[in-house]
Design a protein around this motif. Structure first.
Motif, short mmCIF file in Angstrom:
data_model
loop_
_atom_site.label_atom_id
_atom_site.label_comp_id
_atom_site.label_asym_id
_atom_site.label_seq_id
_atom_site.Cartn_x
_atom_site.Cartn_y
_atom_site.Cartn_z
N GLY A 1 0.82 -1.21 0.00
CA GLY A 1 0.00 0.00 0.00
C GLY A 1 0.85 1.25 0.00
O GLY A 1 1.52 1.55 0.99
N PRO A 2 0.84 2.03 -1.08
CA PRO A 2 1.69 3.23 -1.13
C PRO A 2 1.33 4.25 -0.05
O PRO A 2 2.22 4.86 0.55
N ALA B 1 -0.09 -2.82 -12.03
CA ALA B 1 -0.26 -2.30 -13.39
C ALA B 1 0.60 -1.07 -13.62
O ALA B 1 1.30 -0.96 -14.64
N GLU B 2 0.58 -0.14 -12.66
CA GLU B 2 1.32 1.11 -12.80
C GLU B 2 2.83 0.89 -12.82
O GLU B 2 3.56 1.63 -13.50
N THR B 3 3.30 -0.13 -12.10
CA THR B 3 4.75 -0.38 -12.04
C THR B 3 5.19 -1.44 -13.06
O THR B 3 6.36 -1.81 -13.09
N LYS B 4 4.25 -1.90 -13.86
CA LYS B 4 4.52 -2.89 -14.90
C LYS B 4 5.26 -4.10 -14.32
O LYS B 4 6.28 -4.55 -14.84
N THR B 5 4.72 -4.59 -13.19
CA THR B 5 5.39 -5.68 -12.49
C THR B 5 5.07 -7.03 -13.11
O THR B 5 3.90 -7.40 -13.24
N ALA B 6 6.10 -7.74 -13.48
CA ALA B 6 5.99 -9.16 -13.86
C ALA B 6 6.64 -9.91 -12.71
O ALA B 6 6.07 -10.05 -11.65
N THR B 7 7.87 -10.37 -12.91
CA THR B 7 8.62 -10.92 -11.77
C THR B 7 9.05 -9.79 -10.85
O THR B 7 8.93 -9.89 -9.63
N ASN B 8 9.53 -8.71 -11.42
CA ASN B 8 9.89 -7.51 -10.69
C ASN B 8 9.37 -6.29 -11.46
O ASN B 8 9.00 -6.40 -12.64
N PRO B 9 9.34 -5.12 -10.84
CA PRO B 9 8.82 -3.94 -11.54
C PRO B 9 9.77 -3.45 -12.62
O PRO B 9 10.97 -3.70 -12.58
N ASP B 10 9.20 -2.75 -13.59
CA ASP B 10 10.01 -2.04 -14.57
C ASP B 10 10.59 -0.81 -13.87
O ASP B 10 9.86 -0.04 -13.24
N GLY B 11 11.90 -0.64 -13.97
CA GLY B 11 12.57 0.42 -13.22
C GLY B 11 12.03 1.81 -13.51
O GLY B 11 11.76 2.59 -12.59
N ALA B 12 11.87 2.13 -14.78
CA ALA B 12 11.40 3.47 -15.16
C ALA B 12 9.96 3.69 -14.69
O ALA B 12 9.61 4.75 -14.16
N ALA B 13 9.12 2.67 -14.91
CA ALA B 13 7.72 2.79 -14.49
C ALA B 13 7.62 2.94 -12.97
O ALA B 13 6.81 3.70 -12.45
N THR C 1 -0.52 3.62 2.72
CA THR C 1 -0.69 3.03 4.05
C THR C 1 0.66 2.47 4.53
O THR C 1 1.29 3.03 5.41
N ASP C 2 1.13 1.41 3.90
CA ASP C 2 2.37 0.76 4.32
C ASP C 2 3.60 1.65 4.15
O ASP C 2 4.39 1.81 5.09
N ILE C 3 3.76 2.23 2.99
CA ILE C 3 5.00 2.98 2.71
C ILE C 3 4.95 4.38 3.32
O ILE C 3 5.89 4.79 3.99
N MET C 4 3.86 5.08 3.16
CA MET C 4 3.76 6.41 3.76
C MET C 4 3.77 6.31 5.28
O MET C 4 4.34 7.16 5.96
N LEU D 1 6.60 6.17 -8.05
CA LEU D 1 7.01 6.66 -6.74
C LEU D 1 6.99 8.18 -6.70
O LEU D 1 6.57 8.78 -5.70
N ALA D 2 7.42 8.82 -7.78
CA ALA D 2 7.42 10.28 -7.83
C ALA D 2 6.00 10.82 -7.82
O ALA D 2 5.69 11.80 -7.13
N LYS D 3 5.13 10.15 -8.57
CA LYS D 3 3.73 10.58 -8.65
C LYS D 3 3.04 10.46 -7.30
O LYS D 3 2.26 11.33 -6.89
N GLU D 4 3.32 9.36 -6.58
CA GLU D 4 2.68 9.12 -5.29
C GLU D 4 3.43 9.76 -4.12
O GLU D 4 2.96 9.72 -2.98
N ASN D 5 4.58 10.35 -4.41
CA ASN D 5 5.39 11.05 -3.40
C ASN D 5 5.77 10.13 -2.25
O ASN D 5 5.64 10.49 -1.08
N ILE D 6 6.25 8.94 -2.59
CA ILE D 6 6.72 7.98 -1.59
C ILE D 6 8.15 7.57 -1.93
O ILE D 6 8.57 7.64 -3.08
#
Length: 290
Positions: A233-234, A258-270, A236-239, A275-280
């Motif tokens: 939770g961006p 979906a937003e982080t394009k996660t398969a096995t791990n997230p896409d770095g750029a996404a 809840t948990d992280i903030m 993180l910048a958008k959610e300010n976390i």
């Protein structure tokens, strides 16, 4: 910038204890994630302590029963801190008065069971909205209905000056593949309408105070620098971890898959864009706990 890791074991030896979210991290509301369970078992085998920190609107004993149904074994954790226990403590101390209008489902009724830790607890009576002096919200009457359907009742409650005790600050969760609204969505709406909402789960301080007390009972003296918070939770948990000055591991394959394009791990750029958008700013990120 967050560090993407492939396994908890890469960083776990830096921490004496974990504050671990449940839904979206250890289970999906239906069954456990085997790799997550194995990671927690392995961490405990090295002497680490696992406190499950959940926004579930029920007691730790009820959550423990639920974990059995989800196939989460007892050796995957040491104790549980719940938003429900924090909220129940406040309720029985009169946070929203004694006559309350209850928003939730029948399975949430254990929220009102007596709490022996409170001296001279308030005698709570569930009443109709028209008779209420406060509101207890464990979740929507219908988790699939838009929260806006509550506007009429909330307008009446706000005009009466009722405080709303939110037993679960989560906005949404994913039960299997189905997204559901939580109590936090209703509390958010009530606040936006001018009402007063009281929160006791992540990211708010009461649940972290409870988690630290649970941890201290297991092993006194662990400083915040020795704790790692884990969750999906961006806000809840992280903030929450950021507010408590605790390091965090962001599970990107949960609510933000979906937003982080996660398969096995997230896409770095996404991931960095998200993180910048959610300010976390989690110290670490991983697709799923493993």
């Amino acid at each position: 910038m967050t560090q993407i890791i492939s396994a908890l074991s890469e960083i776990s030896d830096r921490y004496e204890a974990l504050f671990v979210d449940l839904w979206g991290c250890v289970h999906n509301g239906v069954t456990a994630f085997p790799e997550a369970v194995a990671a927690l078992q392995a961490y405990r085998a090295t002497g680490g302590i696992v406190v499950l920190v959940t926004n579930a609107p029920r007691s730790r004993h009820e959550v423990a029963k639920q974990l059995v149904k989800f196939n989460v074994p007892e050796d995957a954790y040491d104790d549980i801190a719940t938003s429900g226990d924090s909220g129940r403590s406040a309720m029985f101390q009169g946070a929203v008065s004694s006559k309350v209008w209850f928003i939730g489902q029948p399975h949430d009724q254990p929220f009102f069971e007596p709490l022996s830790l409170i001296d001279n607890p308030v005698d709570i009576e569930q009443v109709a909205l028209e008779e209420a002096e406060g509101i207890i919200c464990c979740g929507p009457f219908n988790p699939h209905a838009d929260p806006s359907e509550m506007r009429g009742q909330f307008l009446y409650a706000k005009q009466k000056g009722l405080k709303l005790l939110c037993a679960n600050p989560d906005i949404v969760v994913d039960r299997g593949e189905t997204r559901e609204w939580c109590a936090g969505a209703l509390a958010q709406l009530y606040t936006e309408m001018g009402g007063e909402s009281l929160y006791f789960g992540k990211p708010h301080p009461p649940i972290y105070d409870l988690a630290r007390r649970r941890l201290a009972a297991l092993k006194p003296g662990i400083a915040d620098i020795g704790i790692l918070a884990i969750g999906d939770g961006p806000h809840t948990d992280i903030m929450g971890a950021m507010g408590e000055d605790i390091d965090s591991l962001f599970i990107t394959g949960g609510l933000a898959r979906a937003e982080t394009k996660t398969a096995t791990n997230p896409d770095g750029a996404a991931l960095n864009d998200y993180l910048a958008k959610e300010n976390i700013a989690p110290q670490f990120s991983i697709g799923m706990l493993r």
